[in-house]
Motif scaffolding. Structure first.
Motif, PDB file in Angstrom:
ATOM      1  N   PRO A  95       0.831  -1.199   0.000  1.00 18.74           N
ATOM      2  CA  PRO A  95       0.000   0.000   0.000  1.00 18.74           C
ATOM      3  C   PRO A  95       0.873   1.260   0.000  1.00 18.74           C
ATOM      4  CG  PRO A  95      -0.743  -1.538   1.680  1.00 18.74           C
ATOM      5  CD  PRO A  95       0.539  -2.089   1.129  1.00 18.74           C
ATOM      6  N   LEU A  96       0.297   2.360  -0.474  1.00 20.07           N
ATOM      7  CA  LEU A  96       1.056   3.614  -0.523  1.00 20.07           C
ATOM      8  C   LEU A  96       1.619   3.955   0.860  1.00 20.07           C
ATOM      9  CD1 LEU A  96       1.962   6.145  -2.041  1.00 20.07           C
ATOM     10  CD2 LEU A  96      -0.223   7.186  -1.453  1.00 20.07           C
ATOM     11  N   PHE A  97       0.746   3.990   1.861  1.00 20.80           N
ATOM     12  CA  PHE A  97       1.205   4.270   3.220  1.00 20.80           C
ATOM     13  C   PHE A  97       1.417   2.940   3.934  1.00 20.80           C
ATOM     14  CE2 PHE A  97      -1.158   8.192   2.201  1.00 20.80           C
ATOM     15  CZ  PHE A  97      -0.073   9.050   2.235  1.00 20.80           C
ATOM     16  N   SER A 101      -0.393   4.126   9.054  1.00 17.87           N
ATOM     17  CA  SER A 101      -1.351   5.204   8.843  1.00 17.87           C
ATOM     18  C   SER A 101      -2.362   5.117   9.961  1.00 17.87           C
ATOM     19  CB  SER A 101      -2.019   5.102   7.467  1.00 17.87           C
ATOM     20  OG  SER A 101      -2.740   3.911   7.312  1.00 17.87           O
ATOM     21  N   ILE A 114      -5.946   4.281  16.016  1.00 14.91           N
ATOM     22  CA  ILE A 114      -6.810   3.510  15.130  1.00 14.91           C
ATOM     23  C   ILE A 114      -6.258   3.634  13.715  1.00 14.91           C
ATOM     24  CG2 ILE A 114      -8.413   5.465  14.936  1.00 14.91           C
ATOM     25  CD1 ILE A 114     -10.681   3.424  14.673  1.00 14.91           C
ATOM     26  N   ARG A 116      -3.672   1.557  10.762  1.00 17.20           N
ATOM     27  CA  ARG A 116      -2.781   0.494  10.336  1.00 17.20           C
ATOM     28  C   ARG A 116      -1.398   0.715  10.943  1.00 17.20           C
ATOM     29  NH1 ARG A 116      -1.246  -2.869   5.927  1.00 17.20           N
ATOM     30  NH2 ARG A 116       0.878  -2.518   5.258  1.00 17.20           N
ATOM     31  N   SER A 165      -3.942  -4.076   9.489  1.00 17.72           N
ATOM     32  CA  SER A 165      -4.840  -3.030   9.011  1.00 17.72           C
ATOM     33  C   SER A 165      -6.131  -3.087   9.814  1.00 17.72           C
ATOM     34  CB  SER A 165      -5.155  -3.240   7.529  1.00 17.72           C
ATOM     35  OG  SER A 165      -4.048  -2.900   6.736  1.00 17.72           O
ATOM     36  N   ASP A 166      -6.937  -2.038   9.734  1.00 23.30           N
ATOM     37  CA  ASP A 166      -8.263  -2.027  10.371  1.00 23.30           C
ATOM     38  C   ASP A 166      -8.162  -2.409  11.838  1.00 23.30           C
ATOM     39  OD1 ASP A 166      -9.910  -1.488   7.965  1.00 23.30           O
ATOM     40  OD2 ASP A 166      -9.077  -3.386   7.292  1.00 23.30           O
ATOM     41  N   GLU A 188     -13.034  -7.667   9.244  1.00 24.63           N
ATOM     42  CA  GLU A 188     -13.486  -7.356   7.878  1.00 24.63           C
ATOM     43  C   GLU A 188     -12.558  -7.936   6.811  1.00 24.63           C
ATOM     44  OE1 GLU A 188     -12.966  -3.107   6.543  1.00 24.63           O
ATOM     45  OE2 GLU A 188     -12.614  -2.837   8.673  1.00 24.63           O
TER      46      GLU A 188
ATOM     47  N   ILE B  29      -6.916  13.092   8.694  1.00 26.25           N
ATOM     48  CA  ILE B  29      -7.057  11.647   8.830  1.00 26.25           C
ATOM     49  C   ILE B  29      -8.321  11.382   9.625  1.00 26.25           C
ATOM     50  CG2 ILE B  29      -5.328  11.682  10.685  1.00 26.25           C
ATOM     51  CD1 ILE B  29      -4.698   8.741   9.887  1.00 26.25           C
ATOM     52  N   LEU B  31     -10.910   8.255  10.936  1.00 25.52           N
ATOM     53  CA  LEU B  31     -11.137   6.822  11.123  1.00 25.52           C
ATOM     54  C   LEU B  31     -12.124   6.608  12.255  1.00 25.52           C
ATOM     55  CD1 LEU B  31      -7.623   5.170  10.786  1.00 25.52           C
ATOM     56  CD2 LEU B  31      -9.638   4.675   9.414  1.00 25.52           C
ATOM     57  N   GLY B  32     -12.903   5.540  12.120  1.00 31.29           N
ATOM     58  CA  GLY B  32     -13.831   5.220  13.191  1.00 31.29           C
ATOM     59  C   GLY B  32     -14.291   3.785  13.110  1.00 31.29           C
ATOM     60  N   ASN B  42     -16.583  -2.948  11.415  1.00 32.40           N
ATOM     61  CA  ASN B  42     -15.478  -2.557  10.542  1.00 32.40           C
ATOM     62  C   ASN B  42     -14.780  -1.323  11.074  1.00 32.40           C
ATOM     63  OD1 ASN B  42     -16.049  -4.576   8.771  1.00 32.40           O
ATOM     64  ND2 ASN B  42     -16.369  -3.275   7.000  1.00 32.40           N
ATOM     65  N   ILE B  43     -13.604  -1.059  10.505  1.00 35.99           N
ATOM     66  CA  ILE B  43     -12.932   0.196  10.769  1.00 35.99           C
ATOM     67  C   ILE B  43     -12.811   0.932   9.451  1.00 35.99           C
ATOM     68  CG2 ILE B  43     -10.687   1.180  11.383  1.00 35.99           C
ATOM     69  CD1 ILE B  43     -10.565  -0.824  13.646  1.00 35.99           C
ATOM     70  N   TYR B  73      -6.439   8.975   0.337  1.00 32.05           N
ATOM     71  CA  TYR B  73      -5.960   7.680   0.842  1.00 32.05           C
ATOM     72  C   TYR B  73      -6.962   7.072   1.816  1.00 32.05           C
ATOM     73  CZ  TYR B  73      -4.687  10.011   5.205  1.00 32.05           C
ATOM     74  OH  TYR B  73      -4.729  10.696   6.373  1.00 32.05           O
ATOM     75  N   GLU B  74      -6.742   5.786   2.101  1.00 36.03           N
ATOM     76  CA  GLU B  74      -7.587   5.041   3.044  1.00 36.03           C
ATOM     77  C   GLU B  74      -6.739   4.675   4.252  1.00 36.03           C
ATOM     78  OE1 GLU B  74     -10.669   4.787   2.321  1.00 36.03           O
ATOM     79  OE2 GLU B  74     -10.686   5.132   0.164  1.00 36.03           O
ATOM     80  N   PRO B  75      -6.893   5.359   5.379  1.00 35.17           N
ATOM     81  CA  PRO B  75      -5.980   5.118   6.508  1.00 35.17           C
ATOM     82  C   PRO B  75      -6.195   3.785   7.209  1.00 35.17           C
ATOM     83  CG  PRO B  75      -7.628   6.731   7.104  1.00 35.17           C
ATOM     84  CD  PRO B  75      -7.838   6.435   5.649  1.00 35.17           C
ATOM     85  N   ASP B  76      -7.305   3.115   6.980  1.00 37.25           N
ATOM     86  CA  ASP B  76      -7.491   1.824   7.668  1.00 37.25           C
ATOM     87  C   ASP B  76      -6.591   0.751   7.068  1.00 37.25           C
ATOM     88  OD1 ASP B  76      -8.955   1.943   5.336  1.00 37.25           O
ATOM     89  OD2 ASP B  76     -10.593   0.716   6.085  1.00 37.25           O
ATOM     90  N   THR B  77      -6.254   0.880   5.785  1.00 39.36           N
ATOM     91  CA  THR B  77      -5.397  -0.115   5.142  1.00 39.36           C
ATOM     92  C   THR B  77      -4.135   0.501   4.550  1.00 39.36           C
ATOM     93  OG1 THR B  77      -6.628   0.185   3.096  1.00 39.36           O
ATOM     94  CG2 THR B  77      -7.325  -1.617   4.515  1.00 39.36           C
ATOM     95  N   GLY B  78      -4.021   1.821   4.547  1.00 37.27           N
ATOM     96  CA  GLY B  78      -2.830   2.479   4.033  1.00 37.27           C
ATOM     97  C   GLY B  78      -2.802   2.637   2.528  1.00 37.27           C
ATOM     98  N   THR B  79      -3.838   2.213   1.819  1.00 36.28           N
ATOM     99  CA  THR B  79      -3.830   2.318   0.365  1.00 36.28           C
ATOM    100  C   THR B  79      -4.263   3.694  -0.120  1.00 36.28           C
ATOM    101  OG1 THR B  79      -6.119   1.607   0.193  1.00 36.28           O
ATOM    102  CG2 THR B  79      -4.452  -0.110   0.126  1.00 36.28           C
ATOM    103  N   ARG B  80      -4.016   3.927  -1.414  1.00 33.39           N
ATOM    104  CA  ARG B  80      -4.617   5.085  -2.059  1.00 33.39           C
ATOM    105  C   ARG B  80      -6.135   4.980  -1.979  1.00 33.39           C
ATOM    106  NH1 ARG B  80      -3.293   5.290  -7.891  1.00 33.39           N
ATOM    107  NH2 ARG B  80      -2.404   3.231  -7.696  1.00 33.39           N
ATOM    108  N   GLN B  93      -8.425   1.512  -7.626  1.00 34.42           N
ATOM    109  CA  GLN B  93      -7.704   2.541  -6.884  1.00 34.42           C
ATOM    110  C   GLN B  93      -7.683   3.818  -7.695  1.00 34.42           C
ATOM    111  OE1 GLN B  93      -3.947   1.651  -5.190  1.00 34.42           O
ATOM    112  NE2 GLN B  93      -4.936   0.705  -3.460  1.00 34.42           N
TER     113      GLN B  93
END
Lengths: 353, 353, 353
Positions: A95-97, A101, A114, A116, A165-166, A188, B29, B31-32, B42-43, B73-80, B93
């Protein structure tokens, strides 16, 4: 991966020092010449390479908001971090980050985050390995200690073996040298997730909430760690580590040892469902240099035992810039096949910014 | 997506304050914990997550150069940023600088920009929706107001539903509370573009230049919006919105309403070629907290009507850090099938930096 | 690609000026309207678009650590840099840090770097081309001078034609106007590498170490360059360039010429294994503006000759912001087929930050 929990805790303090600058861009770049048996001279990394932003915000009443976003990358080719260098399944781009993250709060009761990041076990255990948990083949963390175990086995190919993650992360304050760390992840199903036969088709959600617990203890020259982790396919690790700083006997010398036991009985057939590994090591600081030494072995059940001996030297040109040299020999004593031996040499530079 | 045109206009002022720092790194950022009927805990996010750089440069004669580059980006998984969370086709993505990437000039006659960004309609309409245009399922922008409409339908999978690439953007100065915004995009075929049957094969260029026009009006407690947009497959939206701040009657209370009509007659068969939606909402500021409430429905022609009721609460721990709680119920009253009902709960934190 | 070796050398100096800020975020954004024969009005770039971090660290004894990480991107769509705009094979998305990613040391004996960057030849030759080596079709570097030659031909699709990964770079100090530059790359097989028939299957390692050598000379108004490069499939280029600043005869006028010869005899059949190209050009500075003019042709053996005439104008609104206009005609005189002629016009803005 040198970053310890202590460092995480200190982050708030460091950033608070420049209250007008709630955001800090940081990173490192590590590259060197690598020669391994059976391969041409390569150029590659010893440490993970990171570029990130992090910061804090004051919320009053002694509470701070924290966050961190960290890109992982390969400076020899300019790509995002890839999984190939860790010798475990999943060589896709990460993943990018990939590094971390997360957003969190820090107060008198500790830090809760909360997002990754490294699991509690993975983050804690690196301090008890003589190469600081670096992913280099000369180190022991990746290919000896946690070989075969993945914190996020249901993630996409390349989605990093030591991170969750998550997840929700908790780090307690230190009580008389004792600190508690806990990570719990959601069940998830991860995007682009892998299949783990026989129980988990691709994209399956975890059969139980992954969690990771570790406790560290510090008392003068002594430090210790106990950890347990269960991942998304209910594989488990149990680990213990200890280090002692005997600088009063031999100036600058620190000794360390760690042991891990893995249990894959939920997914692997009997006779192949466990593994154990141990590492002994030393760090010997001498002026601007540090000598590293380690010996370790892993014994996956039903598979050849692997033994590794490594020597290294780190020399600090400045607080931010370090030269290093590693020499390592790994031997897999296959019962039925011929023993294989690989020598590894690396000479490079690591610059933090 | 809270960013309004006003904010864009203020950017220059803010940056000019530190003339030695023409570049600003910024982001947020969010998240919840999310619980939806039929899914494990889920997160995930409520708001878009952004990391960007922006800045200004003085050109003299009251003219400034502006630019902005924004990673999603998606901070729960670190992806774009991925397209999945918006419930519309295209879960790939997104581009690296998915949020926006543009350079422009600002002077007495307004702001003109070139590059990629929110269309005039999409950017303006968010101020008239009680969840500020956030992509959360509790909000109304994504899944009720503009459901089924995509500003860039010929883009690659995941190339964001509310943005135009290869476009020129104009924002007029405010005249007596009136502001005009216009976006016109090139017809060029987007890389990796999608097919939109029956008229557009994959990688086709637009049959007409996409454009988006909006006008906003502010007068004391009143604000209003009129907008029209035509995308690359000649689908059209017409929208009207209004809000009134009745803080003199009920301290902190603001009411809002918006209506949209979509016309897909260029690509969809008769009887399925239009849609309309409306939303009523309220924001009630009370000290550091704000109560959000909304009710809305969408009625795509020939398809079941969807109704949604949402309640939310935002609490500011500081100027940068906010806690939130959302509760929402969406019901699709399918004529032939059984009605489906989904409850959504989210509790999280949003930190801006 | 305006960045010259001199600029690289000056970097340390510039950064040292703010010793408290060892890290600098920088970049540029370039977008304009482009009209080419046979295509609708497009929005695109003239220059490469970059976002990077760079910095230095003092090591004492006159030695400095240097590093640079540079993202390449396409601001019209927000994606990472793609290979399509350079008209050469490989249109995939480039690495995240496509521009450069390296760490190095600088001292009295010069600069040595390790990582990824422009080859010595590619970096040096841009100063002798009237469009400063910009990738625009109006320029001569990409499609005339080095057309058909790729510094890293075994890299993944889109892995940039003028850069070397896994390389060591050396730049000597200037001795009486003379400077030496050398790049040597490892033979390691690049991840996701391309096949180059008949000798190199996909993912093959180089049959010899790629290298690139260039020498530059400056003496008052005169400058010159000699370069040779051999890539991973043992194709070779030989190049010579010269420029003269005749500002004493015509204020602001600088003339330049360059010639290149390519040898592909290791992989291409006889009769198709060589190419040559030359370019004549002028830059005429007048106040805040500069007029650009150039004429050049490429003659790949056994293939139609291509000729190109270009005129351009750059106007600086400030030290960081520039408007530009280009007009260009390219004609391919195919022996057997009809001659093709393409006109190209571009009007845009380039803002550095």
């Amino acid at each position: 991966m040198k970053k310890t929990l202590l460092a995480t805790a200190l982050l708030a303090t460091a950033c608070a020092a420049h209250a007008q600058a709630p955001l800090m861009v940081y990173g490192n770049i590590d590259l060197g010449l690598i020669k391994r048996d059976g391969a041409a001279l390569n150029i590659g990394k010893r440490d993970h390479n990171r570029l990130g932003v992090k910061g804090t915000g004051e919320l009053g009443a002694g509470i701070k908001a924290l966050f961190q976003l960290e890109i992982g990358y390969e400076p020899d080719t300019g790509t995002r971090a890839t999984g190939a260098n860790e010798g475990r399944p999943g060589s896709g781009q990460r993943p990018l980050f990939q590094g971390q993250s997360w957003v969190g709060l820090k107060g008198g009761l500790g830090v809760v985050r909360i997002g990754r990041g490294l699991s509690a076990f993975q983050e804690t255990s690196m301090a008890f390995e003589p190469w600081h948990g670096l992913p280099t083949p000369a180190g022991f963390q990746t290919d000896i200690m946690v070989a075969g175990f993945t914190s996020g086995p249901l993630g996409a190919p390349g989605s990093s073996a030591d991170r969750l993650s998550d997840a929700v992360f908790y780090h307690s304050p230190e009580w008389n040298g004792l600190q508690l760390n806990a990570t719990v992840a959601a069940r998830e199903s991860p995007p682009g997730g892998l299949a783990v036969p026989p129980l988990y088709p691709s994209g399956a959600q975890a059969s139980a909430n992954p969690f990771s617990l570790s406790t560290t203890y510090k008392n003068g020259p002594l430090a210790g760690m106990l950890a347990v982790e269960r991942n998304g396919v209910e594989s488990e690790v149990y680990s213990i580590g200890a280090s002692i700083d005997i600088t009063r006997m031999v100036p600058g010398l620190k000794l360390m040892a760690s042991y891990i036991r893995q249990d894959h009985s939920h997914t692997a057939p009997p006779g192949f469902d466990s593994a154990r590994a141990w590492v002994l090591g030393a760090n010997w600081a001498m002026g601007a240099g540090t000598l590293l030494a380690g010996y370790g072995q892993k014994s996956p059940e039903g598979v050849a035992r692997t033994r590794q001996l490594s020597l290294g030297y780190e020399y600090s040109l400045s607080r931010r810039t370090q030269l290093y040299f590693d020499a390592s020999r790994r031997r897999a004593a296959a019962p039925a096949a011929a023993a294989t031996r690989v020598n590894h040499f690396a000479l490079g530079v690591n610059h933090a910014f």
